[in-house]
Design a protein around this motif. Sequence first.
Motif, mmCIF file in Angstrom:
data_model
loop_
_atom_site.group_PDB
_atom_site.id
_atom_site.type_symbol
_atom_site.label_atom_id
_atom_site.label_comp_id
_atom_site.label_asym_id
_atom_site.label_seq_id
_atom_site.Cartn_x
_atom_site.Cartn_y
_atom_site.Cartn_z
ATOM 1 N N ALA A 162 0.855 -1.198 0.000
ATOM 2 C CA ALA A 162 0.000 0.000 0.000
ATOM 3 C C ALA A 162 0.880 1.233 0.000
ATOM 4 C CB ALA A 162 -0.928 0.014 1.211
ATOM 5 N N ASP A 166 -2.631 6.364 -1.343
ATOM 6 C CA ASP A 166 -3.919 5.689 -1.165
ATOM 7 C C ASP A 166 -4.287 5.534 0.308
ATOM 8 O OD1 ASP A 166 -4.201 5.251 -3.983
ATOM 9 O OD2 ASP A 166 -2.734 3.633 -3.797
ATOM 10 N N VAL A 167 -3.300 5.258 1.141
ATOM 11 C CA VAL A 167 -3.552 5.136 2.579
ATOM 12 C C VAL A 167 -3.449 6.527 3.179
ATOM 13 C CG1 VAL A 167 -2.839 4.060 4.746
ATOM 14 C CG2 VAL A 167 -2.643 2.803 2.587
ATOM 15 N N ARG A 172 -10.239 6.445 8.356
ATOM 16 C CA ARG A 172 -10.496 5.369 7.411
ATOM 17 C C ARG A 172 -9.941 4.046 7.944
ATOM 18 N NH1 ARG A 172 -8.159 6.822 1.729
ATOM 19 N NH2 ARG A 172 -9.211 4.863 1.231
ATOM 20 N N TYR A 174 -8.649 0.000 6.640
ATOM 21 C CA TYR A 174 -8.068 -0.616 5.450
ATOM 22 C C TYR A 174 -7.993 -2.123 5.626
ATOM 23 C CZ TYR A 174 -6.535 4.205 4.814
ATOM 24 O OH TYR A 174 -6.507 5.572 4.701
#
Length: 262
Positions: A162, A166-167, A172, A174
Amino acid sequence: MPRSRKFSTRLMEGLFVSLLLPMMVAGAPEIQPARIYLHKNWQIQSSCEVTAIGEQISSTGFDANAWHKADIPATVVGALVTDKTYPDPNYGTNLKSFPGMNYSDKNLFANQDMPEGSPFRCSWWYRTEFTPPAGEAKKTEWLNFLGINYRANIWINGHKIADANDVAGTYRSYEFDVSKFLQPGKANAIAVEVFAPGKYDLGITWVDWNPTPPDKDMGIWKEVFMTSSGDVAVRNPFVSSKLDAERRAARRTRWDRTETVC
């Protein structure tokens, strides 16, 4: 029965099903995949102090003996307080003595850049090794992070799974399929390079009378665990009911099809 009353009855039946069914399901025993929590025996270190790259740091046997010991969830400053690198911030004015606390008090620290000389201008590495059970053949293995503040590059066994592009996002969660990288029954290594939130990021903020820690709460601040599944796994099913323009029919959209319910 008049059409309007008939429709109202069907509509109420539809609402009853839509509202009661989730409650009935919620009240039933929930079948969750077994979780293997990865909360113990982590090490952390500033990337300004580490010359190795993610591929090396996420390899088993990497020498991190000189790093700070940590259990997670923990922010960087939280881990450094726990291992006695920094004093108790709740005592007297100890917090003001922490490096990076020289930020301006004219406006919220969340809206400022990290001050010059702060050790938290650099990213920080989190690293651990663990041995998952041998398990069954053809299992799909998932690595789960429920909260990272704020961005991260994630590696496992020398492979980057990752990217920080994106992270990104404090709130959020994952889930990564690591099946082809994981070694069941053997030692595995995870490395997470964490970046503090910038002044334009939606991080964890504090009010003026509660001083913000100098790392802006950078770190892995919620649970990390492994789960497994078969070849197919359903996540977050959703049902949406919509009335037509004349309020005479309702259509319910599920993840797999649309049907008329009245």
